[in-house]
Design a protein around this motif. Structure first.
Motif, PDB file in Angstrom:
ATOM      1  N   ASP A  12      71.218  37.817  21.775  1.00  0.00           N
ATOM      2  CA  ASP A  12      71.542  38.381  23.097  1.00  0.00           C
ATOM      3  C   ASP A  12      72.875  37.825  23.585  1.00  0.00           C
ATOM      4  O   ASP A  12      73.684  38.562  24.147  1.00  0.00           O
ATOM      5  N   SER A  30      67.076  38.726  19.001  1.00  0.00           N
ATOM      6  CA  SER A  30      66.606  37.426  19.473  1.00  0.00           C
ATOM      7  C   SER A  30      67.381  37.039  20.718  1.00  0.00           C
ATOM      8  O   SER A  30      68.419  37.617  21.031  1.00  0.00           O
ATOM      9  N   ALA A  31      66.887  36.001  21.385  1.00  0.00           N
ATOM     10  CA  ALA A  31      67.620  35.445  22.526  1.00  0.00           C
ATOM     11  C   ALA A  31      68.948  34.858  22.067  1.00  0.00           C
ATOM     12  O   ALA A  31      69.912  34.837  22.833  1.00  0.00           O
ATOM     13  N   SER A  52      57.784  32.524  22.096  1.00  0.00           N
ATOM     14  CA  SER A  52      57.387  32.195  20.721  1.00  0.00           C
ATOM     15  C   SER A  52      56.337  31.103  20.743  1.00  0.00           C
ATOM     16  O   SER A  52      56.190  30.382  21.731  1.00  0.00           O
ATOM     17  N   SER A  93      56.549  35.488  17.406  1.00  0.00           N
ATOM     18  CA  SER A  93      57.654  35.506  18.352  1.00  0.00           C
ATOM     19  C   SER A  93      57.817  36.922  18.888  1.00  0.00           C
ATOM     20  O   SER A  93      57.633  37.895  18.149  1.00  0.00           O
ATOM     21  N   HIS A 117      61.477  35.598  13.598  1.00  0.00           N
ATOM     22  CA  HIS A 117      62.489  34.745  14.217  1.00  0.00           C
ATOM     23  C   HIS A 117      62.702  33.535  13.312  1.00  0.00           C
ATOM     24  O   HIS A 117      62.133  32.466  13.517  1.00  0.00           O
ATOM     25  N   ALA A 134      63.344  36.497  28.003  1.00  0.00           N
ATOM     26  CA  ALA A 134      64.055  37.101  26.875  1.00  0.00           C
ATOM     27  C   ALA A 134      63.231  36.968  25.596  1.00  0.00           C
ATOM     28  O   ALA A 134      63.142  37.907  24.813  1.00  0.00           O
ATOM     29  N   GLN A 135      62.632  35.800  25.394  1.00  0.00           N
ATOM     30  CA  GLN A 135      61.887  35.578  24.156  1.00  0.00           C
ATOM     31  C   GLN A 135      60.778  34.578  24.405  1.00  0.00           C
ATOM     32  O   GLN A 135      60.979  33.567  25.076  1.00  0.00           O
ATOM     33  N   HIS A 152      60.593  39.207  21.220  1.00  0.00           N
ATOM     34  CA  HIS A 152      61.884  39.332  21.905  1.00  0.00           C
ATOM     35  C   HIS A 152      61.812  40.548  22.811  1.00  0.00           C
ATOM     36  O   HIS A 152      61.578  41.662  22.335  1.00  0.00           O
ATOM     37  N   ARG A 153      61.953  40.306  24.104  1.00  0.00           N
ATOM     38  CA  ARG A 153      61.911  41.377  25.101  1.00  0.00           C
ATOM     39  C   ARG A 153      60.674  42.258  24.922  1.00  0.00           C
ATOM     40  O   ARG A 153      60.718  43.469  25.016  1.00  0.00           O
TER      41      ARG A 153
END
Length: 173
Positions: free
Chosen positions: A80, A76-77, A119, A42, A51, A116-117, A44-45
């Motif tokens: 966020d 993580s999203a 995975s 995963s 995750h 944003a993420q 994130h950004r």
């Protein structure tokens, strides 16, 4: 590009309690519990993250409803929209299926909804959260409709047909 909503997902503190409460209010269910959903990786950004999350998936009329909780404080999203220790919970994302994930990510980026993420499940299904908070107030989850994914959605929907409220919470293998 018409993208019907396939799932409505809520960030929560306890997937079982949230599924029970939702079922009591709306008759949704039954719910299938995926604990510590296995992921291959995963980001994130753009940064690799752990995750660790669990989800409860049920049927709410014509759409799947998911309750998701994150284990730990990694970026993580989810965090966020609902920062660690904020105590805030609520609508996190709507899920849609797209023909080609990479093309859809470019489309959403051009529309002001950045990645944003990203995975990948242990089974090889990639999914992404695009940040639509500024335009829609939530994330949007994107998937390509693979046979495994569509089969899972069909299994959840089939379990709801004729369901009378018994055996509300069911563990996924």
């Amino acid at each position: 590009m018409a993208l019907p909503v396939r799932q409505i997902a809520y960030f929560c503190a306890d997937i079982e309690a949230s599924a029970r409460a939702h079922s009591a209010s709306f008759g949704s269910g039954p719910f299938f519990l995926g604990r510590h959903v296995p992921l291959s990786w995963s980001e994130h950004r753009g940064v690799r993250v752990q995750h660790d999350h669990s989800s409860a998936y049920g049927q709410w009329g014509e759409v799947m409803v998911e309750f998701v909780q994150q284990h730990g404080t990694d970026p993580s999203a989810f965090h966020d929209l609902y920062p660690v220790d904020s105590g805030r919970l609520g609508l996190h994302h709507l899920a849609v299926w797209v023909d080609r994930l990479d093309e859809a990510l470019s489309h959403f980026e051009d529309a002001g909804m950045p990645l944003a993420q990203l995975s990948e499940t242990a089974g090889g299904t990639r999914y992404a959260f695009v940040d639509a908070a500024a335009t829609h107030g939530h994330m949007i989850e994107l998937y390509e409709p693979t046979p495994g994914l569509t089969g899972f959605y069909a299994m959840v929907a089939d379990a709801a047909r004729g369901w009378t409220g018994g055996n509300l919470l069911r563990e996924l293998g």
